[in-house]
Enzyme design. Structure first.
Site, mmCIF file in Angstrom:
data_model
loop_
_atom_site.group_PDB
_atom_site.id
_atom_site.type_symbol
_atom_site.label_atom_id
_atom_site.label_comp_id
_atom_site.label_asym_id
_atom_site.label_seq_id
_atom_site.Cartn_x
_atom_site.Cartn_y
_atom_site.Cartn_z
ATOM 1 N N GLY A 46 -14.391 17.542 -16.782
ATOM 2 C CA GLY A 46 -15.175 16.704 -17.689
ATOM 3 C C GLY A 46 -14.903 17.104 -19.126
ATOM 4 O O GLY A 46 -14.630 18.271 -19.411
ATOM 5 N N GLN A 51 -15.984 17.759 -28.086
ATOM 6 C CA GLN A 51 -15.173 18.965 -27.847
ATOM 7 C C GLN A 51 -13.796 18.879 -28.498
ATOM 8 O O GLN A 51 -13.140 19.905 -28.665
ATOM 9 C CB GLN A 51 -15.010 19.206 -26.344
ATOM 10 C CG GLN A 51 -16.324 19.556 -25.650
ATOM 11 C CD GLN A 51 -16.122 19.701 -24.166
ATOM 12 O OE1 GLN A 51 -16.203 18.718 -23.435
ATOM 13 N NE2 GLN A 51 -15.839 20.893 -23.701
ATOM 14 N N CYS A 92 -17.193 25.420 -18.933
ATOM 15 C CA CYS A 92 -16.980 24.466 -20.024
ATOM 16 C C CYS A 92 -15.661 24.803 -20.690
ATOM 17 O O CYS A 92 -15.372 25.980 -20.945
ATOM 18 C CB CYS A 92 -18.121 24.602 -21.036
ATOM 19 S SG CYS A 92 -17.993 23.482 -22.436
ATOM 20 N N LEU A 93 -14.865 23.790 -20.984
ATOM 21 C CA LEU A 93 -13.583 24.031 -21.655
ATOM 22 C C LEU A 93 -13.790 24.630 -23.046
ATOM 23 O O LEU A 93 -12.871 25.264 -23.575
ATOM 24 C CB LEU A 93 -12.783 22.721 -21.759
ATOM 25 C CG LEU A 93 -12.190 22.245 -20.422
ATOM 26 C CD1 LEU A 93 -11.633 20.831 -20.560
ATOM 27 C CD2 LEU A 93 -11.107 23.206 -19.956
ATOM 28 N N HIS A 134 -24.141 17.562 -18.320
ATOM 29 C CA HIS A 134 -23.489 18.596 -19.144
ATOM 30 C C HIS A 134 -22.733 17.944 -20.314
ATOM 31 O O HIS A 134 -22.814 18.399 -21.457
ATOM 32 C CB HIS A 134 -22.548 19.406 -18.240
ATOM 33 C CG HIS A 134 -21.643 20.374 -18.942
ATOM 34 N ND1 HIS A 134 -21.714 21.742 -18.734
ATOM 35 C CD2 HIS A 134 -20.625 20.188 -19.829
ATOM 36 C CE1 HIS A 134 -20.805 22.340 -19.479
ATOM 37 N NE2 HIS A 134 -20.117 21.416 -20.148
ATOM 38 N N GLU A 135 -22.000 16.858 -20.014
ATOM 39 C CA GLU A 135 -21.203 16.187 -21.060
ATOM 40 C C GLU A 135 -22.097 15.473 -22.070
ATOM 41 O O GLU A 135 -21.791 15.453 -23.274
ATOM 42 C CB GLU A 135 -20.206 15.212 -20.435
ATOM 43 C CG GLU A 135 -19.206 15.825 -19.448
ATOM 44 C CD GLU A 135 -18.481 17.049 -19.961
ATOM 45 O OE1 GLU A 135 -18.346 17.191 -21.188
ATOM 46 O OE2 GLU A 135 -18.084 17.893 -19.123
ATOM 47 N N HIS A 138 -23.212 17.742 -24.720
ATOM 48 C CA HIS A 138 -22.231 17.918 -25.804
ATOM 49 C C HIS A 138 -22.441 16.876 -26.902
ATOM 50 O O HIS A 138 -22.317 17.185 -28.082
ATOM 51 C CB HIS A 138 -20.800 17.777 -25.275
ATOM 52 C CG HIS A 138 -20.250 19.008 -24.630
ATOM 53 N ND1 HIS A 138 -20.056 20.189 -25.307
ATOM 54 C CD2 HIS A 138 -19.833 19.239 -23.356
ATOM 55 C CE1 HIS A 138 -19.539 21.095 -24.484
ATOM 56 N NE2 HIS A 138 -19.397 20.547 -23.288
#
Ligand code: QAP
Ligand code: CO
Length: 168
Positions: A46, A51, A92-93, A134-135, A138
């Site tokens: 994701g 990000q 998370c990236l 989660h996204e 962000h």
């Protein structure tokens, strides 16, 4: 197509609140395509536009190993269907190398636009529901580390800052 650089915690730009997409035009479709390329390259499941330092309400998700289920959520709005919390070891990236347990509502309904600008509604549970929540965090400038104790968050922050300094 292009690989976009991914911002890493504690970069303050990750705290920016994203604004709604007014029109799903060619520039948004290019952003979506570049986000998929960036996410698949990482690899991740994701990615939110925040990000990659684009503060628009755009999310891409693909939970499959073979890239066979690319999902796009533009201007997503969610409603909690089941308040019961589920736990998941989230990563998370933007927080590379760290996974911690986070609790979130287990069933949600999402309203969003797809890559063609078409509105859709869908009920999501399991990892898909968790990942979308989660996204969406962000897009609000929120990270999964915000759900952890201040001590855990500070330890992750220190290790990442050290790693980022080593790379510069
Ligand atoms: C969000 O995260 C997510 O630490 C997506 O070294 C993840 O794709 C939501 C990744 C799990 C719910 C559960 C993380 C890649 C990818 C790392 C990702 C790393 C390399 C994370
Ligand atoms: Co993330």
């Amino acid at each position: 197509m292009a690989l976009l650089p991914i911002l890493e915690f504690p970069d303050p730009r990750l705290r920016t609140r994203a604004t709604p997409v007014k029109e799903v035009d060619a520039s948004i479709q290019t952003l979506v395509d570049d986000m998929f390329e960036t996410m698949y390259d990482a690899p991740g499941i994701g990615l939110a536009a925040s990000q990659v330092d684009v503060h628009k309400r755009v999310i891409v998700i693909d939970l499959t190993d073979d890239h066979s289920d690319p999902r796009v959520f533009i201007n997503p709005e969610i409603k909690v269907i089941d308040e019961v919390l589920g736990s998941y070891d989230e990563g998370c990236l933007s927080v590379p190398g760290f996974y911690e347990t986070v609790e979130r509502p287990s069933v949600i309904e999402v309203n969003a636009l797809d890559r063609e600008g078409q509105a859709f509604t869908e009920q999501l549970d399991g990892l898909m529901g968790i990942c979308l929540q989660h996204e969406i965090d962000h897009l609000e400038g929120k990270l999964f580390v915000d759900y952890l104790s201040p001590l855990k968050r500070q330890r992750i922050r220190s290790k990442l800052v050290k790693e980022q300094k080593r790379r510069d």
